[in-house]
Design an enzyme around this catalytic site. Structure first.
Site, PDB file in Angstrom:
ATOM      1  N   HIS A 259      44.777  52.885  29.666  1.00  0.00           N
ATOM      2  CA  HIS A 259      43.401  53.203  30.057  1.00  0.00           C
ATOM      3  C   HIS A 259      42.499  53.090  28.827  1.00  0.00           C
ATOM      4  CE1 HIS A 259      40.322  54.935  32.586  1.00  0.00           C
ATOM      5  NE2 HIS A 259      39.977  55.693  31.554  1.00  0.00           N
TER       6      HIS A 259
ATOM      7  N   ASN B 149      50.769  53.442  32.554  1.00  0.00           N
ATOM      8  CA  ASN B 149      49.439  52.834  32.672  1.00  0.00           C
ATOM      9  C   ASN B 149      48.766  52.808  31.303  1.00  0.00           C
ATOM     10  OD1 ASN B 149      47.087  51.832  34.048  1.00  0.00           O
ATOM     11  ND2 ASN B 149      46.174  53.866  33.917  1.00  0.00           N
TER      12      ASN B 149
ATOM     13  N   LYS C 147      49.136  52.526  53.061  1.00  0.00           N
ATOM     14  CA  LYS C 147      49.579  52.365  51.677  1.00  0.00           C
ATOM     15  C   LYS C 147      51.105  52.423  51.613  1.00  0.00           C
ATOM     16  CE  LYS C 147      47.253  54.475  48.236  1.00  0.00           C
ATOM     17  NZ  LYS C 147      46.965  53.931  46.914  1.00  0.00           N
TER      18      LYS C 147
ATOM     19  N   GLY D 275      44.226  40.003  33.280  1.00  0.00           N
ATOM     20  CA  GLY D 275      45.624  39.941  32.844  1.00  0.00           C
ATOM     21  C   GLY D 275      45.815  39.721  31.355  1.00  0.00           C
ATOM     22  N   SER D 276      44.826  40.117  30.548  1.00  0.00           N
ATOM     23  CA  SER D 276      45.024  39.924  29.106  1.00  0.00           C
ATOM     24  C   SER D 276      46.140  40.828  28.580  1.00  0.00           C
ATOM     25  CB  SER D 276      43.724  40.140  28.323  1.00  0.00           C
ATOM     26  OG  SER D 276      43.359  41.489  28.318  1.00  0.00           O
ATOM     27  N   ASN D 277      46.311  42.012  29.194  1.00  0.00           N
ATOM     28  CA  ASN D 277      47.426  42.879  28.777  1.00  0.00           C
ATOM     29  C   ASN D 277      48.760  42.280  29.205  1.00  0.00           C
ATOM     30  OD1 ASN D 277      46.600  45.555  27.403  1.00  0.00           O
ATOM     31  ND2 ASN D 277      45.039  45.216  28.970  1.00  0.00           N
TER      32      ASN D 277
ATOM     33  N   MET E 146      43.990  48.139  40.053  1.00  0.00           N
ATOM     34  CA  MET E 146      42.860  48.973  40.456  1.00  0.00           C
ATOM     35  C   MET E 146      43.115  49.803  41.715  1.00  0.00           C
ATOM     36  SD  MET E 146      40.929  48.421  37.967  1.00  0.00           S
ATOM     37  CE  MET E 146      39.292  49.028  38.383  1.00  0.00           C
ATOM     38  N   ARG E 147      44.359  50.208  41.928  1.00  0.00           N
ATOM     39  CA  ARG E 147      44.680  51.057  43.083  1.00  0.00           C
ATOM     40  C   ARG E 147      45.465  52.265  42.611  1.00  0.00           C
ATOM     41  NH1 ARG E 147      44.108  49.076  48.001  1.00  0.00           N
ATOM     42  NH2 ARG E 147      43.100  47.079  47.808  1.00  0.00           N
ATOM     43  N   LEU E 148      45.234  53.382  43.281  1.00  0.00           N
ATOM     44  CA  LEU E 148      46.053  54.555  42.984  1.00  0.00           C
ATOM     45  C   LEU E 148      47.461  54.324  43.519  1.00  0.00           C
ATOM     46  CD1 LEU E 148      44.002  57.796  43.720  1.00  0.00           C
ATOM     47  CD2 LEU E 148      44.992  57.054  41.547  1.00  0.00           C
TER      48      LEU E 148
HETATM   49  C1  GRF Z   1      42.123  47.153  30.541  1.00  0.00           C
HETATM   50  O1  GRF Z   1      40.966  47.589  29.872  1.00  0.00           O
HETATM   51  C2  GRF Z   1      42.979  48.339  30.929  1.00  0.00           C
HETATM   52  O2  GRF Z   1      42.938  49.384  30.001  1.00  0.00           O
HETATM   53  C3  GRF Z   1      42.337  48.775  32.214  1.00  0.00           C
HETATM   54  O3  GRF Z   1      41.997  47.572  32.871  1.00  0.00           O
HETATM   55  C4  GRF Z   1      41.771  46.553  31.900  1.00  0.00           C
HETATM   56  C5  GRF Z   1      42.658  45.391  32.243  1.00  0.00           C
HETATM   57  O4  GRF Z   1      42.370  44.263  31.452  1.00  0.00           O
HETATM   58  N1  GRF Z   1      43.237  49.643  32.954  1.00  0.00           N
HETATM   59  P1  GRF Z   1      43.275  42.955  31.549  1.00  0.00           P
HETATM   60  O5  GRF Z   1      43.290  42.527  33.030  1.00  0.00           O
HETATM   61  O6  GRF Z   1      44.649  43.297  31.070  1.00  0.00           O
HETATM   62  O7  GRF Z   1      42.610  41.920  30.709  1.00  0.00           O
END
Ligand code: GRF
Length: 194
Positions: free
Chosen positions: A110, A108, A66, A13-15, A91-93
């Protein structure tokens, strides 16, 4: 007007944290209504609690399909009046149920320069390939794996022989690019489709 968003995450969850911090610092005009996770033990849950942000956790295998868990998620999103779904390490489509409820409102991030290295462990894939430059992509979500229209990208020089230094540069860039792209998107400063 402030944009109401949900963050979907499965890990650290750093983002999420970077987005919430940007909101608090006045750099992003948004409000996180709810964090959605398919991993009730993920660290993102702790981070959300620290900010006092509601969390909806679910375990996919406890649902028949789903469509079933996505319908429940939609109910939660509506309850919180969520306008945009922001995936950050989810981590799911995303399935048709959510895609049609939030058509062109799911984004998203990436850790590669798409369309190179979609899917899991993009950084590992890129290093394995021996690239000298990699980066970060923010894109709209469609039914494919990291295939939707690209909103923004930024490049990172690989630190030769040092995966963790390369990763640190990529993650720092993610935090910056995601918040600035979302701000432009919400302020309608990005041309949506070509
Ligand atoms: C990030 O590298 C993002 O690009 C990818 O998953 C990672 C999530 O990192 N989709 P965080 O959980 O936000 O730290």
């Amino acid at each position: 007007m402030t944009t109401k968003i949900a963050i979907f995450a499965s890990g650290s969850g750093s983002n999420f944290q970077a987005i919430q911090t940007a909101i608090e610092n006045g750099k992003l005009d948004a409000e996180i209504g709810v964090v959605v996770t398919d991993k009730p033990d993920a660290y993102v849950v702790k981070r959300a609690e620290n900010f006092g942000i509601p969390v909806f956790s679910f375990v996919a295998k406890q649902y028949e399909s789903k469509a079933d868990y996505e319908q429940e998620i939609i109910n939660i999103l509506k309850e919180h009046e969520v306008q945009w779904v922001i995936l950050a390490g989810y981590m799911r489509l995303i399935g048709n149920t959510l895609l049609s409820a939030y058509s062109n409102r799911i984004v998203n991030i990436h850790p590669s320069l798409l369309p190179a290295f979609p899917g899991k462990d993009a950084i590992g894939q890129a290093l394995e390939h021996g690239v000298k430059v990699t980066g970060v992509t923010v894109h709209f979500v469609d039914e494919g794996l990291d295939t939707g229209p690209i909103l923004s990208q930024a490049a990172v020089d690989v630190v030769e022989g040092n995966r963790s230094a390369t990763e640190a540069k990529i993650h720092a860039l993610e935090h910056e690019l995601y918040t600035s792209t979302l701000q432009k998107l919400f302020k309608k400063e990005i041309k949506l489709f070509h």
